[in-house]
Design a protein around this motif. Structure first.
Motif, mmCIF file in Angstrom:
data_model
loop_
_atom_site.group_PDB
_atom_site.id
_atom_site.type_symbol
_atom_site.label_atom_id
_atom_site.label_comp_id
_atom_site.label_asym_id
_atom_site.label_seq_id
_atom_site.Cartn_x
_atom_site.Cartn_y
_atom_site.Cartn_z
ATOM 1 N N PHE A 164 0.845 -1.194 0.000
ATOM 2 C CA PHE A 164 0.000 0.000 0.000
ATOM 3 C C PHE A 164 0.876 1.237 0.000
ATOM 4 C CE2 PHE A 164 0.557 -0.907 4.524
ATOM 5 C CZ PHE A 164 0.739 0.342 5.111
ATOM 6 N N GLY A 165 0.319 2.312 -0.580
ATOM 7 C CA GLY A 165 1.004 3.588 -0.625
ATOM 8 C C GLY A 165 0.093 4.689 -0.124
ATOM 9 N N GLU A 183 5.488 -3.021 1.722
ATOM 10 C CA GLU A 183 5.192 -4.308 1.105
ATOM 11 C C GLU A 183 5.081 -5.321 2.238
ATOM 12 O OE1 GLU A 183 8.210 -5.060 -1.813
ATOM 13 O OE2 GLU A 183 7.577 -3.389 -3.088
ATOM 14 N N LEU A 184 4.034 -6.157 2.200
ATOM 15 C CA LEU A 184 3.682 -6.984 3.347
ATOM 16 C C LEU A 184 3.802 -8.481 3.061
ATOM 17 C CD1 LEU A 184 1.892 -4.234 3.338
ATOM 18 C CD2 LEU A 184 0.630 -5.365 5.147
ATOM 19 N N LYS A 185 4.111 -9.231 4.112
ATOM 20 C CA LYS A 185 4.060 -10.684 4.027
ATOM 21 C C LYS A 185 2.606 -11.122 3.862
ATOM 22 C CE LYS A 185 7.990 -11.829 7.042
ATOM 23 N NZ LYS A 185 8.822 -12.442 5.998
ATOM 24 N N PRO A 186 2.352 -12.142 3.062
ATOM 25 C CA PRO A 186 0.996 -12.679 2.954
ATOM 26 C C PRO A 186 0.527 -13.236 4.298
ATOM 27 C CG PRO A 186 2.387 -13.477 1.160
ATOM 28 C CD PRO A 186 3.295 -12.815 2.150
ATOM 29 N N ILE A 187 -0.785 -13.187 4.510
ATOM 30 C CA ILE A 187 -1.353 -13.688 5.766
ATOM 31 C C ILE A 187 -2.051 -15.028 5.576
ATOM 32 C CG2 ILE A 187 -1.602 -11.390 6.764
ATOM 33 C CD1 ILE A 187 -4.603 -11.529 6.033
ATOM 34 N N GLU A 241 6.053 -7.749 8.334
ATOM 35 C CA GLU A 241 4.935 -8.323 9.070
ATOM 36 C C GLU A 241 3.802 -7.296 9.106
ATOM 37 O OE1 GLU A 241 4.611 -11.291 10.134
ATOM 38 O OE2 GLU A 241 6.668 -12.047 9.987
ATOM 39 N N PRO A 242 2.555 -7.731 8.929
ATOM 40 C CA PRO A 242 1.447 -6.767 8.925
ATOM 41 C C PRO A 242 1.388 -5.890 10.178
ATOM 42 C CG PRO A 242 0.693 -8.847 8.038
ATOM 43 C CD PRO A 242 2.092 -9.083 8.557
ATOM 44 N N THR A 243 1.690 -6.449 11.346
ATOM 45 C CA THR A 243 1.673 -5.629 12.565
ATOM 46 C C THR A 243 2.702 -4.503 12.474
ATOM 47 O OG1 THR A 243 3.160 -7.284 13.556
ATOM 48 C CG2 THR A 243 0.821 -7.442 14.096
ATOM 49 N N GLN A 244 3.879 -4.827 11.948
ATOM 50 C CA GLN A 244 4.936 -3.820 11.809
ATOM 51 C C GLN A 244 4.519 -2.743 10.810
ATOM 52 O OE1 GLN A 244 8.459 -5.344 9.913
ATOM 53 N NE2 GLN A 244 9.671 -3.516 10.310
ATOM 54 N N TRP A 295 -10.379 1.280 0.964
ATOM 55 C CA TRP A 295 -10.788 1.435 2.365
ATOM 56 C C TRP A 295 -11.013 0.073 3.010
ATOM 57 C CZ3 TRP A 295 -11.122 4.893 6.228
ATOM 58 C CH2 TRP A 295 -11.932 4.572 7.325
ATOM 59 N N MET A 296 -11.662 -0.842 2.291
ATOM 60 C CA MET A 296 -11.922 -2.176 2.828
ATOM 61 C C MET A 296 -10.634 -2.825 3.308
ATOM 62 S SD MET A 296 -13.489 -5.464 0.754
ATOM 63 C CE MET A 296 -12.284 -5.266 -0.591
ATOM 64 N N TRP A 297 -9.612 -2.806 2.458
ATOM 65 C CA TRP A 297 -8.346 -3.435 2.801
ATOM 66 C C TRP A 297 -7.644 -2.714 3.945
ATOM 67 C CZ3 TRP A 297 -6.486 -8.025 1.285
ATOM 68 C CH2 TRP A 297 -7.071 -8.635 0.147
ATOM 69 N N MET A 298 -7.525 -1.394 3.837
ATOM 70 C CA MET A 298 -6.761 -0.660 4.840
ATOM 71 C C MET A 298 -7.457 -0.667 6.194
ATOM 72 S SD MET A 298 -3.881 0.370 3.570
ATOM 73 C CE MET A 298 -3.367 1.691 4.656
ATOM 74 N N TYR A 299 -8.761 -0.486 6.219
ATOM 75 C CA TYR A 299 -9.483 -0.487 7.486
ATOM 76 C C TYR A 299 -9.368 -1.865 8.165
ATOM 77 C CZ TYR A 299 -13.186 0.027 10.948
ATOM 78 O OH TYR A 299 -13.897 0.063 12.129
ATOM 79 N N TRP A 300 -9.549 -2.930 7.382
ATOM 80 C CA TRP A 300 -9.469 -4.283 7.938
ATOM 81 C C TRP A 300 -8.078 -4.545 8.502
ATOM 82 C CZ3 TRP A 300 -6.890 -8.917 7.608
ATOM 83 C CH2 TRP A 300 -7.541 -10.047 8.121
ATOM 84 N N TYR A 301 -7.052 -4.168 7.749
ATOM 85 C CA TYR A 301 -5.683 -4.402 8.219
ATOM 86 C C TYR A 301 -5.362 -3.562 9.454
ATOM 87 C CZ TYR A 301 -3.425 -7.709 5.027
ATOM 88 O OH TYR A 301 -3.029 -8.850 4.372
ATOM 89 N N PHE A 302 -5.801 -2.303 9.494
ATOM 90 C CA PHE A 302 -5.576 -1.494 10.680
ATOM 91 C C PHE A 302 -6.275 -2.105 11.894
ATOM 92 C CE2 PHE A 302 -4.482 2.459 8.111
ATOM 93 C CZ PHE A 302 -3.233 2.621 8.677
ATOM 94 N N MET A 303 -7.515 -2.509 11.730
ATOM 95 C CA MET A 303 -8.256 -3.066 12.859
ATOM 96 C C MET A 303 -7.707 -4.422 13.287
ATOM 97 S SD MET A 303 -10.264 -0.670 13.623
ATOM 98 C CE MET A 303 -11.242 -1.502 14.869
#
Length: 201
Positions: A27-28, A53-57, A82-85, A116-124
């Motif tokens: 994401f950018g 750039e993120l590792k797949p989950i 890592e997504p948390t990082q 928004w769907m992707w970013m909101y879900w990943y943030f939450m």
């Protein structure tokens, strides 16, 4: 008095249609402008940016979706954040920009629903403090254009827009490149009065 806000153009590349079963590849984010409650001021979108750039989950992925962003999934498995990082780093970056500008962040995308769907879900799901944009601090460029052009949503595509609204930058499918490109579209839409496309009553 209205609170000041700054607009963050966001673009997502993913390896499938929805988060959870599939993964966000990258994401950018690019700061596109600031509004003091009354006046909008555009800023150079390449000056304040964030990219990850993120590792797949999960193991699942759609090869066609993955191909759009041009990223190698094997490399993401080995080298992606890592997504948390990544999500905590993005939240920290937004907090820093918010402090510099004295304004709250607003998420901007075209079309909003996907990014928004992707970013909101990943943030939450992964960020320590949830979404820096709350649950609804967002703006859809497709809707903004439709309202100013008096155009139906189904007809509010980039192809239908006057050429002077579109960015001169290339659309590369690199998430940061495309966030910067989209920021220019947003700036142009904010300055545009839509007069040439208004329908007769």
């Amino acid at each position: 008095m209205a609170k000041a806000e700054f607009y963050v153009s966001a673009d997502v590349e993913a390896d499938g249609p929805v988060p959870g079963p599939y993964s966000m590849s990258s994401f950018g984010l690019a700061v596109a402008g600031v509004r003091d409650g009354v006046t909008f001021q555009a800023v150079e979108p390449a000056e304040r940016t964030f990219y990850a750039e993120l590792k797949p989950i999960s193991e699942a992925y759609d090869p066609e979706a993955l191909a759009v962003g041009g990223l190698d999934r094997g490399r993401l498995v080995r080298e992606g954040q890592e997504p948390t990082q990544a999500m905590d780093a993005a939240a920290d970056w937004l907090a820093t920009v918010s402090g510099e500008l004295g304004a709250a962040p607003v998420f901007v995308a075209y079309p909003l629903g996907y990014d928004w769907m992707w970013m909101y879900w990943y943030f939450m799901q992964f960020a320590s403090n949830g979404s820096p944009f709350g649950h609804s601090r967002c703006l859809d460029l497709k809707t903004l254009y439709a309202a100013k052009a008096a155009s139906p949503i189904i007809g509010s595509t980039k192809r239908s827009m006057p050429r002077h609204l579109l960015s001169s930058r290339p659309h590369t499918h690199n998430a940061l490149d495309d966030a910067i490109e989209q920021a220019e579209l947003f700036q142009n839409l904010m300055r545009w009065d839509g007069a040439e496309l208004q329908l007769e009553p």
